[in-house]
Design a protein around this motif. Structure first.
Motif, PDB file in Angstrom:
ATOM      1  N   ALA A  61      11.147 -42.944  39.249  1.00  0.00           N
ATOM      2  CA  ALA A  61      11.184 -44.343  38.825  1.00  0.00           C
ATOM      3  C   ALA A  61      11.707 -44.475  37.400  1.00  0.00           C
ATOM      4  O   ALA A  61      12.501 -45.370  37.096  1.00  0.00           O
ATOM      5  CB  ALA A  61       9.788 -44.957  38.945  1.00  0.00           C
ATOM      6  N   LEU A  62      11.287 -43.588  36.516  1.00  0.00           N
ATOM      7  CA  LEU A  62      11.749 -43.634  35.130  1.00  0.00           C
ATOM      8  C   LEU A  62      13.231 -43.294  35.024  1.00  0.00           C
ATOM      9  O   LEU A  62      13.957 -43.868  34.204  1.00  0.00           O
ATOM     10  CB  LEU A  62      10.927 -42.669  34.277  1.00  0.00           C
ATOM     11  CG  LEU A  62       9.469 -43.092  34.057  1.00  0.00           C
ATOM     12  CD1 LEU A  62       8.639 -41.912  33.562  1.00  0.00           C
ATOM     13  CD2 LEU A  62       9.391 -44.248  33.074  1.00  0.00           C
ATOM     14  N   PHE A  63      13.700 -42.367  35.848  1.00  0.00           N
ATOM     15  CA  PHE A  63      15.106 -41.965  35.824  1.00  0.00           C
ATOM     16  C   PHE A  63      16.019 -43.148  36.151  1.00  0.00           C
ATOM     17  O   PHE A  63      17.111 -43.283  35.577  1.00  0.00           O
ATOM     18  CB  PHE A  63      15.325 -40.833  36.838  1.00  0.00           C
ATOM     19  CG  PHE A  63      16.716 -40.288  36.862  1.00  0.00           C
ATOM     20  CD1 PHE A  63      17.100 -39.276  35.988  1.00  0.00           C
ATOM     21  CD2 PHE A  63      17.657 -40.766  37.760  1.00  0.00           C
ATOM     22  CE1 PHE A  63      18.393 -38.766  36.005  1.00  0.00           C
ATOM     23  CE2 PHE A  63      18.943 -40.259  37.792  1.00  0.00           C
ATOM     24  CZ  PHE A  63      19.315 -39.259  36.914  1.00  0.00           C
ATOM     25  N   PHE A  64      15.576 -44.012  37.056  1.00  0.00           N
ATOM     26  CA  PHE A  64      16.404 -45.133  37.493  1.00  0.00           C
ATOM     27  C   PHE A  64      16.095 -46.429  36.736  1.00  0.00           C
ATOM     28  O   PHE A  64      16.618 -47.486  37.103  1.00  0.00           O
ATOM     29  CB  PHE A  64      16.215 -45.357  38.993  1.00  0.00           C
ATOM     30  CG  PHE A  64      16.838 -44.293  39.849  1.00  0.00           C
ATOM     31  CD1 PHE A  64      18.204 -44.244  40.035  1.00  0.00           C
ATOM     32  CD2 PHE A  64      16.053 -43.324  40.466  1.00  0.00           C
ATOM     33  CE1 PHE A  64      18.786 -43.268  40.830  1.00  0.00           C
ATOM     34  CE2 PHE A  64      16.627 -42.342  41.254  1.00  0.00           C
ATOM     35  CZ  PHE A  64      17.997 -42.306  41.434  1.00  0.00           C
ATOM     36  N   ASP A  65      15.277 -46.365  35.707  1.00  0.00           N
ATOM     37  CA  ASP A  65      14.807 -47.569  35.018  1.00  0.00           C
ATOM     38  C   ASP A  65      15.637 -47.850  33.771  1.00  0.00           C
ATOM     39  O   ASP A  65      15.476 -47.192  32.737  1.00  0.00           O
ATOM     40  CB  ASP A  65      13.332 -47.401  34.648  1.00  0.00           C
ATOM     41  CG  ASP A  65      12.720 -48.688  34.103  1.00  0.00           C
ATOM     42  OD1 ASP A  65      13.434 -49.714  34.028  1.00  0.00           O
ATOM     43  OD2 ASP A  65      11.532 -48.668  33.744  1.00  0.00           O
ATOM     44  N   ALA A  66      16.509 -48.845  33.832  1.00  0.00           N
ATOM     45  CA  ALA A  66      17.342 -49.196  32.687  1.00  0.00           C
ATOM     46  C   ALA A  66      16.556 -49.928  31.606  1.00  0.00           C
ATOM     47  O   ALA A  66      17.028 -50.024  30.457  1.00  0.00           O
ATOM     48  CB  ALA A  66      18.509 -50.067  33.138  1.00  0.00           C
ATOM     49  N   GLN A  67      15.383 -50.425  31.932  1.00  0.00           N
ATOM     50  CA  GLN A  67      14.597 -51.106  30.913  1.00  0.00           C
ATOM     51  C   GLN A  67      14.057 -50.141  29.863  1.00  0.00           C
ATOM     52  O   GLN A  67      13.494 -50.569  28.858  1.00  0.00           O
ATOM     53  CB  GLN A  67      13.461 -51.891  31.578  1.00  0.00           C
ATOM     54  CG  GLN A  67      13.986 -53.060  32.398  1.00  0.00           C
ATOM     55  CD  GLN A  67      12.892 -53.896  33.024  1.00  0.00           C
ATOM     56  OE1 GLN A  67      11.755 -53.461  33.159  1.00  0.00           O
ATOM     57  NE2 GLN A  67      13.242 -55.113  33.431  1.00  0.00           N
ATOM     58  N   ARG A  68      14.253 -48.845  30.066  1.00  0.00           N
ATOM     59  CA  ARG A  68      13.873 -47.870  29.057  1.00  0.00           C
ATOM     60  C   ARG A  68      14.963 -47.685  27.996  1.00  0.00           C
ATOM     61  O   ARG A  68      14.779 -46.952  27.028  1.00  0.00           O
ATOM     62  CB  ARG A  68      13.555 -46.523  29.711  1.00  0.00           C
ATOM     63  CG  ARG A  68      12.432 -46.568  30.726  1.00  0.00           C
ATOM     64  CD  ARG A  68      11.174 -47.212  30.148  1.00  0.00           C
ATOM     65  NE  ARG A  68      10.661 -46.449  29.031  1.00  0.00           N
ATOM     66  CZ  ARG A  68       9.552 -45.720  29.036  1.00  0.00           C
ATOM     67  NH1 ARG A  68       8.822 -45.688  30.135  1.00  0.00           N
ATOM     68  NH2 ARG A  68       9.163 -45.063  27.973  1.00  0.00           N
ATOM     69  N   SER A  69      16.110 -48.314  28.180  1.00  0.00           N
ATOM     70  CA  SER A  69      17.181 -48.223  27.191  1.00  0.00           C
ATOM     71  C   SER A  69      17.172 -49.462  26.298  1.00  0.00           C
ATOM     72  O   SER A  69      16.500 -50.456  26.589  1.00  0.00           O
ATOM     73  CB  SER A  69      18.532 -48.100  27.890  1.00  0.00           C
ATOM     74  OG  SER A  69      18.873 -49.309  28.547  1.00  0.00           O
TER      75      SER A  69
END
Length: 600
Positions: free
Chosen positions: A386-394
């Motif tokens: 989930a974190l790998f595909f989460d653009a909200q972490r950028s």
């Protein structure tokens, strides 16, 4: 509450609401389904979903909103399509190299035919007369044509690298194919199987689903654009690093593409993937998988721009007209979609929700979720995924890990990731398969700590917040899983062809001298070598020996992507005589060596 706890809570709520399947399933229940595509029957009473993790398809009753049946179909399903007769569906299984024909018989699914098409079949398109079907073969850069009446593979024709998704024009005369490996849309004349023309997408990566307009004049699709500027907070926020677009290309002859920008300042859109156009042609919907949302547009009067456009941010006219544009937060990772003939109800395959979602695009509301499996434990690996595909972490959610490492692999561009401390020293994206076994990391090999390398990806490349210790462990657990596709250049039993066997001997010979550096199970010695390919701008001297496993998947070679083929590598930039001071390879030796390299 930190991000990891929010993800856990989300998964727990989903699992708590999952009913049992309506009847027994041949698929292992204690696993995720990870739906990636969905197809809706003509009468709207049932739909079929492709479940990537489970290797299955699910049949759903849309009125009762329950799973009726589930059928194992093959490894890594990627797309589903309903045949013209309305009683059969096709599903492409990328890692099995197959397309299966499945009958919908009341409340059950029955496999009727399997087509061996070669690796890796991805998107599906069915001709308007229902007699033919087409799938893009990502590994070999071809399109396979199936005769559904005769039940056989008819032909293959080359289109270019990475033909993931495709669509047929309403009159059945042309096929539009998104070739992400060469950043272009290829239009094929179906009768001849020849390319009529191709439209280049400057800086284009990760082309998503394609949809034809009803009049057959245009093909529409989402994509991302990479612009070769240094990674900095200013450049990211200006849309000068990565951005998201929708484009349309004419189908009646070559003409420069037209596009609109999707990104809002401060809250960008990332990883656009699926697309549907309503029956009445009024609405166009795009799933933004990285930012967990659907984008809804009024299609008729969108401000398309050709040469010189469409700008870095969304057109202000869309922002001022709520009917022309809206964003619907659906959570998870929305992927493929299907729209009902009411032109307002959209069914969404949500990978991370493990569910099909029902969305009303006119009221802009998520109406319901149909879980695909009973409750299971939320694993550490799933959280990392989930974190790998989460653009909200950028920074301002412009891109995710997946944006550059497409499904954990590579993309078609050399990029400035800033992870070597120098600006505008472009590097090809290295795949993340076997990443825990192929250290040191980065092209210059200066990074010897995988934990630190992962942290820098979030804080330097993505300019986002630091991940927590628990998040770090989850991401690394996900990256350590075996996610690589099978190699299509080996026999079904894994054996080498005669040419590849000869190439192996050349690879290991003193003349070619490849094995001096590319050694061990992952074909890297983990050492730094200066082979004369550096530049004065490089912060470090020499290059880390890259693994050659899966090299057939690449379209750019060497650290800066200067070589566009393995032949370019071996006869020019990285030839045996240049690197080892030996001799040039003969044409036959070159052919055999390339055969072996593709088999790795």
């Amino acid at each position: 509450m930190n991000a990891l706890r929010l993800i856990c809570l989300s998964f727990a709520l989903i699992c708590a609401s999952v009913p049992l399947l309506a009847q027994a399933s041949p698929v292992e229940l204690a696993q995720y389904r990870s739906p990636v595509d969905v197809a809706l029957s003509k009468n709207g009473e049932w739909l079929v979903v492709a479940n990537q993790s489970a290797g299955s398809i699910s049949l759903i009753d849309t009125r009762r909103q329950v799973v009726l049946d589930e059928l194992a179909v093959g490894k890594h399903p990627t797309a589903v399509a309903i045949c013209l007769d309305g009683d059969h569906v096709l599903v492409s299984c990328s890692y099995s190299g197959q397309v299966s024909l499945v009958q919908v018989d009341g409340n059950t699914l029955q496999k009727k035919k399997t087509f061996d098409v070669g690796f890796e079949p991805n998107g599906l398109a069915i001709s308007p007369d229902g007699q033919k079907a087409y799938t893009g073969l990502v590994a070999t850069g071809e399109v396979a044509e199936l005769d559904l009446e005769a039940g056989q593979l008819v032909r293959k024709f080359p289109v270019g690298p990475w033909p993931r998704y495709l669509t047929v024009t309403p009159d059945g005369s042309k096929l539009a194919v998104g070739c992400s490996g060469e950043s272009k849309i290829v239009v094929v004349d179906i009768a001849s199987g020849e390319i009529a023309y191709a439209e280049k997408l400057s800086g284009g990566i990760n082309i998503g689903h394609l949809q034809c307009s009803a009049d057959g004049k245009h093909v529409y699709f989402p994509w991302m654009v990479y612009r070769s500027n240094p990674i900095s907070r200013v450049n990211i926020r200006q849309g000068w690093v990565l951005g998201s677009r929708i484009a349309r290309v004419r189908l009646d002859g070559p003409e420069y593409r037209e596009a609109i920008t999707l990104d809002e300042s401060g809250t960008a859109v990332a990883d656009p993937h699926g697309m549907v156009i309503s029956e009445n042609q009024k609405r166009m919907v795009v799933s933004a998988s990285g930012t967990h949302e659907l984008l809804v547009y009024r299609r008729a009067d969108l401000p398309w721009e050709g040469i010189g456009g469409p700008g870095d941010f969304i057109d202000s006219r869309l922002m001022m007209d709520k009917d022309m544009f809206g964003r619907i937060d659906v959570g998870g990772r929305p992927m493929g979609m299907a729209m009902a003939d009411d032109s307002r109800t959209v069914y969404v395959a949500n990978y991370l929700k493990d569910a099909v979602q029902i969305v009303d695009i006119e009221s802009r509301k998520l109406l319901a979720e149909i879980p695909l499996a009973p409750a299971i434990e939320v694993t550490q690996i799933r959280l990392g995924e989930a974190l790998f595909f989460d653009a909200q972490r950028s920074l301002d959610q412009w891109y995710s890990c997946h944006s550059c490492h497409y499904n954990g692999g590579v993309n078609s561009k050399a990029m400035d990731t800033w992870n070597d401390g120098s600006a505008l020293t472009m590097k090809t994206v290295l795949p993340l398969y076997d990443v825990d076994k192929t250290g040191p990391w980065t092209w210059h090999g200066w990074q010897v700590d995988l934990n630190d390398a992962m942290h820098k990806s979030f804080t330097t490349t993505m300019q986002g917040e630091k991940v927590s210790e628990a998040e770090k462990e989850a991401i690394l657990a996900y990256l350590k899983t075996d996610r690589s596709p099978p190699n299509p250049f080996r026999g079904s039993d894994g054996q080498l062809s005669e040419s590849a066997q000869r190439g192996k001997a050349i690879f290991e010979s003193s003349e070619a001298n490849c094995a001096a550096c590319h050694s061990g199970p992952y074909l890297t010695d983990g050492k730094i070598h200066d082979v004369g390919l550096g530049s004065d701008e490089d912060e470090y001297e020499g290059f880390n020996t890259p693994s050659l496993v899966g090299i057939y998947r690449k379209v750019r070679f060497l650290h800066d992507g200067r070589a566009k083929s393995l032949e370019d590598v071996l006869v020019d930039f990285h030839s045996p005589e240049e690197v080892s001071g030996t001799r040039a390879l003969s044409d036959g030796e070159l052919t055999d060596l390339i055969s072996y390299l593709k088999s790795l």
